[in-house]
Scaffold this active site. Sequence first.
Site, PDB file in Angstrom:
ATOM      1  CB  THR A 280      -0.916   0.018   1.234  1.00  0.00           C
ATOM      2  OG1 THR A 280      -1.734  -1.154   1.221  1.00  0.00           O
ATOM      3  CG2 THR A 280      -1.801   1.251   1.237  1.00  0.00           C
TER       4      THR A 280
ATOM      5  CB  CYS B 225      24.318   3.832   5.392  1.00  0.00           C
ATOM      6  SG  CYS B 225      22.934   4.715   4.640  1.00  0.00           S
TER       7      CYS B 225
END
Length: 384
Positions: A236, A323
């Site tokens: 979704t 990261c």
Amino acid sequence: MIYFDNSATTKPYKEVLDSYVKVSTDYFGNPSSLHKFGGQVEALLSQARNQMATLLNINSKEIYFTSGGTESNNLAIKGTAMMYKNRGNHIITSAIEHASIRESLESLKMYGFDITYLSVNSEGRIDMEELKRSIRDETILVSIIHVNNEVGTIQPIKEIGKLLKDYPKILFHVDHVQGISKVPLDFHECQIDLCSVSAHKFHGLKGNGVLYLREGVKIAPLFTGGNQEWLVRSGTENVAGIIAMAKALRMSLTKMDSELENILKIKSYLLQELGQEEEILIHTPIENSAPHIINFSIKGFKAEVIVHALEEDDIFVSTTSACSSKVKSVSHTLLGMGITEDVAKSAIRVSLSFENTREEAEKFVQAIRKTIQTLGKVMKNNEI
């Protein structure tokens, strides 16, 4: 607070947050629902897709919404590999890619893929002749970062696209996460087949991104289920985040038109002032580098020591990529550029946004000089 860590993430614009709250409150429905309310949300989703397409100068059907740069990179790399594995098993990239590219490629080795890592020069640029020599009959993909996230080097994307035009069976992927809204990139002119973008790098919200997929190119999905995003990315859609992302991109591109000269002046000032300190080695190249990133080392000091010292003055910078900043490893980008391990361990990254000012840059330079002096005295006292 002086925030100079914009390559890690940017502060969302107030208008972007307002859009997110408005849509989350009033249009929280599922765009796949058949009822009228779902249809209204789907219309908003289509509107945002069209806006993004217009801003990026591409077709709306070439936009696939994702959760961010890491997913877009994984989808581009693995989706291409799985779709075209019967055509070939060879992929070309550079030695200084983002971890989401590098580790995606490494994971493909267990499935029989062969990866070529192109070397870079002392400025972090690949050699076009080496790229040409590396192409084989079984090559299916070339993936090259546009703007390096650690030092800001800009790769010759247009030249690569021109070269690969003679190899129609090879797809061209570009990681544009650090370049968008700072360094212009024409996807069609550069012959790009796939391109990754992340909202939180241009004052949008975390958890939203885009994979550009040139019309006619097919890749295998990573997620299956609801068949959203034309079967390429099930799940979704985060409509509120997507609406906010479209607004953030529009605002950021507008600021690029009006504020780029200012950010270049700030970068020039920082390079000039930092370059006067004999303890500082600057790694970001003068030419072919993004306007918002400066990477440098302070000889004799560990990067994390400098980062925490600057925190005392409410100044925030980073060591390497966000990261991997908490992982105690040496920057593969700096090592690839020929910088020694000791110097690489001292590397600091300053990354600007259009919100930063000359006054902040001056305070930063003063803080760096004070830190060098203070820590230098401590080291001398410890030696005594």
